[in-house]
Design a protein around this motif. Structure first.
Motif, PDB file in Angstrom:
ATOM      1  N   CYS A 197     -46.066  32.221  54.408  1.00  0.00           N
ATOM      2  CA  CYS A 197     -46.637  32.766  53.158  1.00  0.00           C
ATOM      3  C   CYS A 197     -45.809  32.486  51.920  1.00  0.00           C
ATOM      4  CB  CYS A 197     -46.851  34.268  53.313  1.00  0.00           C
ATOM      5  SG  CYS A 197     -45.366  35.197  53.712  1.00  0.00           S
TER       6      CYS A 197
ATOM      7  N   LEU B 275     -50.073  29.856  52.760  1.00  0.00           N
ATOM      8  CA  LEU B 275     -51.013  30.953  52.543  1.00  0.00           C
ATOM      9  C   LEU B 275     -52.432  30.510  52.902  1.00  0.00           C
ATOM     10  CD1 LEU B 275     -49.450  32.178  49.208  1.00  0.00           C
ATOM     11  CD2 LEU B 275     -49.687  33.599  51.255  1.00  0.00           C
ATOM     12  N   GLU B 276     -52.776  29.283  52.566  1.00  0.00           N
ATOM     13  CA  GLU B 276     -54.118  28.771  52.881  1.00  0.00           C
ATOM     14  C   GLU B 276     -54.313  28.638  54.393  1.00  0.00           C
ATOM     15  OE1 GLU B 276     -55.914  29.545  50.185  1.00  0.00           O
ATOM     16  OE2 GLU B 276     -57.051  27.750  50.696  1.00  0.00           O
TER      17      GLU B 276
ATOM     18  N   ARG C  90     -55.095  32.069  55.433  1.00  0.00           N
ATOM     19  CA  ARG C  90     -56.425  32.477  54.951  1.00  0.00           C
ATOM     20  C   ARG C  90     -57.518  31.833  55.803  1.00  0.00           C
ATOM     21  NH1 ARG C  90     -60.426  30.556  52.195  1.00  0.00           N
ATOM     22  NH2 ARG C  90     -59.397  28.665  51.486  1.00  0.00           N
ATOM     23  N   ARG C  91     -57.310  30.563  56.197  1.00  0.00           N
ATOM     24  CA  ARG C  91     -58.353  29.852  56.952  1.00  0.00           C
ATOM     25  C   ARG C  91     -58.292  30.176  58.440  1.00  0.00           C
ATOM     26  NH1 ARG C  91     -56.737  25.380  53.681  1.00  0.00           N
ATOM     27  NH2 ARG C  91     -55.570  24.597  55.476  1.00  0.00           N
TER      28      ARG C  91
ATOM     29  N   VAL D  32     -54.188  38.416  54.436  1.00  0.00           N
ATOM     30  CA  VAL D  32     -53.063  37.543  54.067  1.00  0.00           C
ATOM     31  C   VAL D  32     -52.086  38.359  53.221  1.00  0.00           C
ATOM     32  CG1 VAL D  32     -52.392  35.354  52.992  1.00  0.00           C
ATOM     33  CG2 VAL D  32     -54.728  35.645  53.878  1.00  0.00           C
TER      34      VAL D  32
ATOM     35  N   TYR E 202     -57.681  33.174  44.126  1.00  0.00           N
ATOM     36  CA  TYR E 202     -58.095  33.568  45.478  1.00  0.00           C
ATOM     37  C   TYR E 202     -59.533  34.077  45.437  1.00  0.00           C
ATOM     38  CZ  TYR E 202     -57.531  35.751  50.136  1.00  0.00           C
ATOM     39  OH  TYR E 202     -57.642  36.111  51.461  1.00  0.00           O
TER      40      TYR E 202
ATOM     41  N   ASP F   7     -61.820  34.981  48.307  1.00  0.00           N
ATOM     42  CA  ASP F   7     -62.120  35.121  49.728  1.00  0.00           C
ATOM     43  C   ASP F   7     -62.276  36.599  50.027  1.00  0.00           C
ATOM     44  OD1 ASP F   7     -61.063  33.244  52.548  1.00  0.00           O
ATOM     45  OD2 ASP F   7     -61.872  35.289  52.612  1.00  0.00           O
TER      46      ASP F   7
ATOM     47  N   LYS G 154     -61.473  37.987  52.630  1.00  0.00           N
ATOM     48  CA  LYS G 154     -60.293  38.400  53.422  1.00  0.00           C
ATOM     49  C   LYS G 154     -59.270  39.023  52.467  1.00  0.00           C
ATOM     50  CE  LYS G 154     -59.563  35.673  56.875  1.00  0.00           C
ATOM     51  NZ  LYS G 154     -59.139  34.593  57.807  1.00  0.00           N
TER      52      LYS G 154
ATOM     53  N   LEU H 113     -56.132  40.176  50.355  1.00  0.00           N
ATOM     54  CA  LEU H 113     -54.852  39.558  50.003  1.00  0.00           C
ATOM     55  C   LEU H 113     -53.907  40.652  49.519  1.00  0.00           C
ATOM     56  CD1 LEU H 113     -53.070  37.038  49.364  1.00  0.00           C
ATOM     57  CD2 LEU H 113     -54.138  37.044  47.094  1.00  0.00           C
TER      58      LEU H 113
ATOM     59  N   CYS I  56     -56.213  42.550  44.839  1.00  0.00           N
ATOM     60  CA  CYS I  56     -55.146  42.534  45.851  1.00  0.00           C
ATOM     61  C   CYS I  56     -54.182  43.707  45.653  1.00  0.00           C
ATOM     62  CB  CYS I  56     -54.412  41.213  45.872  1.00  0.00           C
ATOM     63  SG  CYS I  56     -53.558  40.783  44.376  1.00  0.00           S
TER      64      CYS I  56
END
Ligand SMILES: O=C1NC(=O)NC(C(=O)O)N1
Length: 309
Positions: free
Chosen positions: A25, A31-32, A35-36, A42, A88, A90, A92, A94, A120
């Motif tokens: 991270c 980080l990507e 994330r993926r 994350v 960002y 997403d 998901k 953060l 976030c």
């Protein structure tokens, strides 16, 4: 069918697993990757006002029982992570880990974060054990209270903290009393590495990392019982706050134990560093298999239900 999702603080995680701050991270590329991956969230490397190179190498070593590190907060500087957070896009969640070298630095970073009005949440690091000459804030209850008071007043939004491990019921109680005084403090992550261990190599008769005469934070198998105890104690002692488990998770079994002890979600550090982001798929599948075998459909079916003898 099984449901391993977690909904908390207005966020929804499809998996209870994510990275521990510091692992996978530091850069946007890392980080990507998280994330993926199958990770449910994350968290960024703890950031400071200015970029930092960190401590001299070697500063990380894997051992038979886990890891030792004295990284010294190497990071790209907080603006790098705010830029990543702004771009960002997403579902998901953060989290932004913040570890200013001074309380003022932390407040500066948090103030700029607040101004961006991003979704976030900050995880304020009270527990880096690897800055030569700097004690872990989390071991100074008065200084911790002062920091939490200033953050609550200046940031004035929901936030979390990364705690060091505690080893005495009096310390659990003292820190819980501090934490419970701050309603904006919505989660604690237990634990950071067990600070200032010393790994010695028999053949070379030498410490294995360079900083601090070889002293560094321990992770992995070394810390699992301590991590579980901290998760359990704070899950019981903290009123209306979430506990995020971190420490010694390398399979579904340890993830299950952390949730049984009371963890809302679980971070993976050493194992992620060694295995890569495929660890999230494996650990999640192992957790699902354990739940299946025990007849649990959802994490709520067993979260916090640790039995005692
Ligand atoms: O909070 C931290 N915990 C660790 O175990 N290492 C890092 C570091 O040294 O940067 N920081």
């Amino acid at each position: 069918s099984l449901n391993l999702s977690v909904s908390w603080l207005g966020m929804k995680m499809s998996s209870p697993l994510f990275n521990a701050s510091g692992v996978y991270c530091r850069t946007r590329e890392e980080l990507e990757q998280v994330r993926r991956s199958a990770a449910g969230a994350v968290v960024t490397k703890s950031c400071t006002l200015e970029p930092r190179a960190g401590n001299p190498e070697p500063r990380y070593r894997r051992t038979a029982l886990g890891s030792i590190n004295s990284m010294g907060l190497p990071n790209e500087g907080y603006r790098y992570y705010l830029d990543y957070a702004q771009a960002y896009d997403d579902a998901k969640p953060l989290f932004l880990s913040v570890s200013g070298m001074t309380l003022d630095d932390t407040l500066t970073i948090l103030t700029e974060l607040a101004a961006l009005k991003l979704p976030c949440l900050p995880e304020v690091n009270l527990s880096c054990p690897n800055l030569p000459g700097k004690p872990q804030l989390g071991y100074d209850f008065a200084a911790s209270a002062e920091a939490l008071e200033a953050i609550s007043r200046r940031y004035a939004r929901p936030f979390g903290v990364k705690l060091p491990p505690y080893f005495d019921p009096a310390h659990f109680a003292a820190m819980a009393a501090v934490l419970n005084a701050f309603p904006l403090l919505r989660f604690v992550t237990c634990i950071n590495s067990v600070g200032n261990g010393l790994v010695i190599d028999l053949d070379s008769e030498s410490a294995v990392i360079k900083p601090k005469g070889g002293l560094g934070g321990l992770g992995g198998d070394y810390v699992l019982p301590t991590a579980l105890a901290n998760v359990r104690e704070f899950a019981v002692l903290l009123a209306d706050k979430h506990v995020i488990g971190c420490g010694g998770v390398k399979s579904g079994a340890e993830a299950f134990m952390h949730i049984l002890a009371g963890a809302t979600a679980v971070q993976v550090g050493t194992c992620l560093h060694e295995e890569g982001v495929s660890a999230f798929d494996r650990i999640e599948a192992e957790l699902a298999a354990i739940m299946q075998a025990k007849g649990y459909q959802r994490l709520e079916d067993f979260r916090g239900r640790l039995k005692t003898l």
